[in-house]
Scaffold this active site. Structure first.
Site, short mmCIF file in Angstrom:
data_model
loop_
_atom_site.label_atom_id
_atom_site.label_comp_id
_atom_site.label_asym_id
_atom_site.label_seq_id
_atom_site.Cartn_x
_atom_site.Cartn_y
_atom_site.Cartn_z
N ASN A 142 5.08 37.44 104.85
CA ASN A 142 2.78 37.30 104.91
C ASN A 142 3.23 36.08 103.87
O ASN A 142 3.90 36.15 103.01
CB ASN A 142 2.12 38.34 104.74
CG ASN A 142 2.44 39.51 104.14
OD1 ASN A 142 1.93 38.57 102.82
ND2 ASN A 142 2.49 40.67 103.90
N ASP A 186 3.55 45.74 108.14
CA ASP A 186 3.36 46.70 109.20
C ASP A 186 4.01 47.10 109.48
O ASP A 186 4.54 48.43 110.25
CB ASP A 186 2.12 47.18 109.57
CG ASP A 186 0.93 46.79 109.19
OD1 ASP A 186 1.02 46.91 108.36
OD2 ASP A 186 -0.21 45.70 109.65
N LYS A 231 24.12 35.53 111.57
CA LYS A 231 22.95 35.37 111.52
C LYS A 231 22.83 34.93 112.70
O LYS A 231 23.89 34.88 113.73
CB LYS A 231 23.21 33.60 111.58
CG LYS A 231 21.93 33.09 112.21
CD LYS A 231 21.84 31.44 111.40
CE LYS A 231 21.77 29.76 111.97
NZ LYS A 231 21.51 28.78 111.58
N PHE A 287 -6.34 47.52 98.90
CA PHE A 287 -6.90 46.64 99.22
C PHE A 287 -7.13 46.26 100.40
O PHE A 287 -5.82 46.65 101.11
CB PHE A 287 -6.56 45.71 98.50
CG PHE A 287 -6.50 45.09 96.88
CD1 PHE A 287 -7.29 44.21 96.84
CD2 PHE A 287 -6.09 46.21 96.05
CE1 PHE A 287 -7.49 43.10 95.69
CE2 PHE A 287 -6.41 45.77 95.18
CZ PHE A 287 -7.17 44.65 94.80
N LYS A 346 -10.67 51.93 107.01
CA LYS A 346 -8.84 51.97 105.73
C LYS A 346 -9.59 53.03 104.82
O LYS A 346 -8.40 53.82 104.15
CB LYS A 346 -9.03 50.83 104.99
CG LYS A 346 -7.29 50.49 104.31
CD LYS A 346 -7.53 49.67 104.81
CE LYS A 346 -5.74 49.31 103.85
NZ LYS A 346 -5.16 47.49 103.60
N LYS A 399 -7.30 56.36 104.74
CA LYS A 399 -6.24 56.51 103.83
C LYS A 399 -6.18 56.82 102.55
O LYS A 399 -5.71 56.93 101.37
CB LYS A 399 -5.27 55.13 103.38
CG LYS A 399 -5.47 54.32 104.45
CD LYS A 399 -4.40 52.44 104.65
CE LYS A 399 -4.31 52.24 106.14
NZ LYS A 399 -3.28 51.05 105.54
#
Length: 406
Positions: free
Chosen positions: A214, A283, A293, A327, A341, A345
């Site tokens: 990300n 995730d 490869k 976060f 969340k 959590k």
């Protein structure tokens, strides 16, 4: 409240310059030692004599008018100040600061000072909203310059809108709050606490040359680590892939995947007092990682993904004495997703931001966040440098550990 504080007051050329007299008076009455620099245009609106009488100090306007031959005035003032406050701050001085221009006494001193800088902008509403001015303010905020946003109302030009300099009483209160925070920092409220901060993004390998990741840069996590250390904590960073280097004075454990990050955190979990989970963890990961490869073919390529361990949820279930800060990077329904969340959590605090908002996305030097606890919104932090956002988050955590519900 301001006893012994040294405040350098910059006054620039706008109609709001007349408010500088009241502001100077209030700061002096609160015990501050105030010295004033006026731009040439400011002297068209208010006299040097007025501010000299109120501050009980020489007023500086000319870079080359050296009142004390044993020192260079703009360097001496730059070194002297505990805080530089520019009120009003016109579009002109904001532009000079952003560009690093030093062509008069005030802009030269601003460039030379290492003291914190606070601006109270004042201008026509269209000037305030102009893209060039907006860009310049964003640049200054990213450097840590503090902004006292102008109010809305009838402006001297006849327009109604945002651009009116905040009232002297409000500005004086903001200055007092700033020094109160500085005093708290000096107390090192996290001394003796062990804090672990995660930063950056995780990498999940598809093959030796491809991966899933990300856009997380690591800037927010590193800023939090520095803030925690500044508050006296013993800090450790667990970092994935980042776009910037970690603070050199803080130990770092480098990991690649979500599983590696989980293992690194569980290894230190029992000794951790606060975990700040600022990393953006993938995730999902490929069900299988190719050893070589994967070659391109004419047919569609199907990649099967499996779910990674949810590090935050897993540690939330395991926590005993630990204070857990999560976060959430969201793109819609911020509060709804953040509260969900936080509860799922078992976080003590959840820091949420809309990554589509200007100045709040991955890689930015600034952030805009809302902080939630089990009761809802605790604090909303407007756009400011990530270092300042981090400091506010850790100050809140320190207060919660001390039993305060601020």
């Amino acid at each position: 409240m301001l006893s012994g504080k040294k405040i350098l007051l910059g006054v620039t050329g706008g109609i709001a310059a007349f408010k500088a007299a009241s502001l100077c008076s209030k700061l002096v009455k609160e015990g501050a030692e105030v010295r004033v620099i006026m731009t040439e245009s400011a002297t068209k609106f208010i006299t040097e004599l007025t501010l000299q009488a109120l501050s009980k100090n020489f007023v500086y306007t000319d870079t080359f008018d050296e009142k004390h031959p044993e020192s260079i005035a703009h360097i001496n003032l730059a070194d002297w100040a505990d805080l530089v406050l520019v009120a009003p701050a016109t579009a002109n001085i904001i532009g000079k600061m952003a560009a690093g221009i030093a062509d008069d006494m005030l802009s030269t001193t601003l460039l030379a000072t290492q003291a914190p800088i606070m601006l109270a902008p004042a201008m026509n509403v269209h000037m305030y909203m102009h893209p060039a001015v907006t860009r310049n303010m964003e640049e200054l905020v990213s450097r840590g310059v503090m902004m006292i946003e102008p109010g809305e109302g009838l402006l001297a030009c006849g327009y109604t809108g945002k651009g009116r300099m905040e009232e002297p009483e409000t500005i004086a209160s903001v200055v007092e709050d700033f020094f109160a925070r500085q005093a708290k920092l000096a107390e090192r409220p996290l001394a003796g606490k062990r804090i672990v901060v995660t930063a950056g993004g995780t990498v999940e390998r598809i093959d030796p040359v491809r991966f899933i990741s990300n856009d997380s840069s690591g800037k927010m996590g590193f800023a939090i680590a520095k803030a925690a250390q500044r508050l006296g904590a013993e800090v450790m960073i667990v970092a994935g892939s980042t776009q910037v280097s970690p603070p050199p004075e803080i130990p770092v454990t480098t990991v690649t995947s979500a599983q590696e990050m989980y293992e690194a955190l569980t290894a230190v979990w029992e000794e951790t007092d606060i975990l700040v989970k600022a990393a953006a963890v993938a995730d999902y990961r490929p069900k299988e990682t190719a050893r070589h490869k994967i070659k391109k073919s004419d047919e569609a390529f199907v990649l099967e993904l499996v779910k990674n361990i949810d590090i935050l949820e897993s540690l939330g279930k395991q926590k005993t004495h630990q204070f857990l800060i999560g976060f959430a990077a969201e793109t819609d329904e911020l509060e709804k997703h953040a509260m969900d969340k936080l509860k799922r959590k078992n976080c003590d605090l959840l820091v949420a931001n809309d990554v589509t908002a200007e100045g709040a996305g991955f890689g930015s030097d600034t952030n805009v966040v809302n902080i939630y606890d089990a009761s809802g919104l605790v604090q909303s932090i407007p756009r400011m440098a990530k270092e300042e956002v981090a400091l506010r988050i850790m100050e809140l955590a320190a207060a919660r550990l001390a039993g305060s519900r601020q």
